[in-house]
Write a protein that holds these residues in place. Structure first.
Motif, PDB file in Angstrom:
ATOM      1  N   ARG A   1       2.305   5.302  -3.899  1.00 21.19           N
ATOM      2  CA  ARG A   1       2.558   4.978  -2.494  1.00 21.19           C
ATOM      3  C   ARG A   1       1.890   3.638  -2.184  1.00 21.19           C
ATOM      4  O   ARG A   1       0.695   3.461  -2.393  1.00 21.19           O
TER       5      ARG A   1
ATOM      6  N   CYS B   1       2.095   9.516  -3.298  1.00 20.30           N
ATOM      7  CA  CYS B   1       3.093   9.744  -2.253  1.00 20.30           C
ATOM      8  C   CYS B   1       2.861  11.106  -1.594  1.00 20.30           C
ATOM      9  O   CYS B   1       2.596  12.110  -2.281  1.00 20.30           O
ATOM     10  N   LYS B   2       2.945  11.123  -0.289  1.00 24.00           N
ATOM     11  CA  LYS B   2       2.817  12.311   0.568  1.00 24.00           C
ATOM     12  C   LYS B   2       1.379  12.809   0.693  1.00 24.00           C
ATOM     13  O   LYS B   2       1.135  13.731   1.464  1.00 24.00           O
TER      14      LYS B   2
END
Length: 414
Positions: free
Chosen positions: A140, A332-333
């Protein structure tokens, strides 16, 4: 150095002769320094029992360039001070906020203020001081942060890319606005920069469209996709080149092709393969034309490449899938702020794996737990002590210690 208006010291080394008129001795007017009696130095001010009409000697101290680290010296008839660059503090700008670097694991230290720092974490690390290890499977990226750095991953040079390559990757935007910015997805160049005449390969976003460019040394070829369908959560890119002919396919859009100008057919790049941003990020270092002003904002994953139609796709890096370095890249997330609790109204800010507390006025420290002294530069409102004086905090307010020759509550009178 001290300027003596009317004072008699006896026989001392002076710069001007004592004036005599009609048998009377007038007080010395001038500057005296290095005052010694019987070879012992006396500190004129500290050891004096009393005095009158004694002022700072008007010496152009700025002529001696006392300020360090790029500080600018400013002086008037009596006082002087150094205006320090953002990174430095101290009377002579001799102290840097990051001198005693608390950041761990090779993180980049950046001054958040004259007292506090932010640690921009390297690949695989997170936390206030970058002390926490994280496992990254879907990187990310946070774009360009408030300090002017981009998050990025750098992989070893992709071999055998000269005459043929194909890339596949998926990405997820941080938000719809990020699709409209000039965001760099990946870049590799002949010398690591987009200098005139250098070969390069570049992919990015501009105005909601994917932009793919390459230069084989005789001119730039560019393909621009149709606008992205922002209703899609994940976007898929498949691009390639064989000799001069390149092609790009985005999501379910039709395949688009281009042929590079000139006669050259080989892409000669020696730099690392940068994903999401650029190490020494400055748009001027990237190729002219499709020059992307920001790093990517969102997640980029499943990046694969092959350099022959007879090969299988592989992840970049040596060993495969492992970057050489990176900065402020998270998973990510996942949110590093979920593990950080800022106090006293502070707000947690995250840029990739980098995380810090943005404190309310009056608070400082990694978690906003320390109060800002009334005499510190960050205090709001600032103290009123004039330049050259010293602000001293008191239980209820502060006082100003004035240099020689100045008086008043804030040392404002000469």
């Amino acid at each position: 150095q001290i300027n003596f208006g009317s004072i008699f010291l006896g026989k001392v080394p002076v710069y001007e002769e004592v004036h005599r008129c009609a048998g009377q001795i007038y007080g010395y007017k001038g500057c005296i320094r290095d005052f010694q009696v019987n070879h012992k130095e006396l500190f004129i001010i500290d050891e004096a029992l009393e005095g009158r009409n004694v002022e700072n000697c008007n010496v152009p101290i700025c002529d001696y360039h006392p300020c360090h680290n790029g500080g600018t010296c400013t002086s008037d008839e009596e006082n002087w001070y150094c205006e320090c660059p953002k990174l430095y503090t101290g009377k002579l700008c001799q102290f840097a906020t990051c001198d005693e670097n608390p950041c761990e694991n090779g993180a980049t230290c950046f001054p958040k203020s004259r007292r506090d720092v932010v640690c921009l974490c390297p690949y695989g690390r997170s936390g206030i001081l970058c002390s926490d290890a994280i496992n990254i499977t879907q990187p990310r990226f946070s774009g360009t942060d408030v300090f002017g750095y981009t998050s990025f991953l750098a992989y070893s040079t992709i071999p055998n890319i000269t005459f043929h390559y194909e890339f596949r990757l998926k990405f997820q935007l941080a938000n719809h606005h990020s699709a409209l910015q000039d965001n760099l997805i990946f870049f590799t160049g002949q010398k690591g920069q987009g200098l005139n005449g250098d070969d390069f390969l570049e992919l990015g976003l501009r105005n909601g469209r994917v932009v793919y460019s390459y230069n084989l040394g005789s001119g730039t070829a560019t393909i621009i996709s149709k606008p992205l369908d922002l209703r899609l959560n994940v976007h898929v890119i498949h691009l390639g080149r064989n000799l001069q002919k390149g092609w790009l396919k985005v999501d379910e859009q039709k395949n688009k092709t281009v042929t590079s100008p000139g006669r050259l057919v080989g892409l000669n790049v020696f730099s690392q393969f940068y994903l999401g941003g650029y190490r020494e990020y400055a748009p001027e270092l990237l190729p002219k034309g499709p020059r992307f002003k920001n790093g990517f904002q969102g997640c980029i994953f499943e990046v694969q490449v092959r350099t022959s139609p007879n090969q299988g796709f592989k992840s970049p890096g040596t060993p495969e899938g492992h970057p050489n370095s990176g900065r402020s890249v998270g998973q990510c997330k996942d949110s590093p702020c979920s593990l950080i609790k800022c106090r006293n109204g502070g707000k947690c800010i995250e840029t990739g794996s980098t995380v810090y507390c943005d404190c309310l006025t009056g608070w400082k420290g990694a978690f906003c737990t320390e109060t800002v002294s009334v005499c510190e530069p960050e205090h709001d409102p600032p103290h009123l002590c004039q330049q050259g004086s010293t602000c001293v905090p008191l239980p209820n307010g502060y006082t100003c210690h004035c240099p020689l020759g100045t008086t008043g509550t804030y040392c404002e009178r000469g």
